[in-house]
Structures are given as C-alpha cells and as structure tokens.
Design an enzyme around this catalytic site. Structure first.
Site, PDB file in Angstrom:
ATOM      1  N   HIS A   1       0.746  -1.040   0.033  1.00  0.00           N
ATOM      2  CA  HIS A   1      -0.225   0.015   0.144  1.00  0.00           C
ATOM      3  C   HIS A   1       0.993   1.405  -0.108  1.00  0.00           C
ATOM      4  CE1 HIS A   1      -3.680   2.233   0.756  1.00  0.00           C
ATOM      5  NE2 HIS A   1      -3.103   2.906   1.778  1.00  0.00           N
TER       6      HIS A   1
ATOM      7  N   ASP B   1       2.258   1.760  -3.345  1.00  0.00           N
ATOM      8  CA  ASP B   1       1.237   2.354  -4.233  1.00  0.00           C
ATOM      9  C   ASP B   1       1.200   3.723  -4.156  1.00  0.00           C
ATOM     10  OD1 ASP B   1      -0.459   1.605  -6.163  1.00  0.00           O
ATOM     11  OD2 ASP B   1      -2.161   1.342  -4.823  1.00  0.00           O
TER      12      ASP B   1
END
Length: 99
Positions: free
Chosen positions: A72, A75
């Site tokens: 995450h 990202d």
C-alpha cells in the site's frame, strides 16, 4: 509500521501539494504554483529516501518483510510520482495559455 507510515505520509503530502500547485496554476498564480511544486518535490524526496533506505538495507542482507501495508505504501509513492509528473505538464499548458 513506522517506515510504511513515513512513505504514505510523505507521498500523500507530495500529492496534495502538487494538487495545490495545479489549483494555483488554474488561477494563473504561477509563482505560487512553483512554490507548491517545490514543496511537493521535497515531500516526494522524503518518501523516496525512506524507500531508498529500505532498498539499501535489503542490498546489505537485512530483509524487510513485505506485507499488504508495504504494498500500500509503495502504491502511494508511485501514485504521487505519477500525479506530480502529470501536474507538471498541466502547469506548462496553463503557462502557455496565458502567453
């Protein structure tokens, strides 16, 4: 978790500052837009430095566990980089529009 949150926080700040730069460019406030982009670059550099530290440690044999939080965070970093690149191009277009 501190490392992950550092990447997310700095990348999020970079993206938000790039968006502020876009809003300033829309209003033809290019000095303000440039200042926001400089701050965005600083935040992105901070996020990138956290990532670089992880890569350096990995290269030295210190393995970092990869989990969903790390994915995450990466990202967020990649989205901030892409968003900032796009905003830079949009600011150039707004500048051309005023000439």
């Amino acid at each position: 978790m501190t490392i992950v949150m550092g990447i997310i926080m700095h990348a999020g700040n970079a993206k938000a500052l790039a968006h502020e730069a876009l809003e300033a460019a829309k209003a033809h406030e290019f000095i303000k837009a440039d200042n926001f982009m400089q701050e965005s670059n600083k935040a992105l550099t901070q996020a990138h430095n956290v990532q670089s530290d992880l890569l350096t440690k990995e290269a030295q044999g210190e393995h970092t566990d990869i989990n969903l939080y790390m994915v995450h965070a990466q990202d967020h970093l990649m989205n901030a980089i892409t968003y900032q690149d796009l905003i830079k191009e949009m600011i150039v277009l707004y500048r051309k529009q005023t000439n």
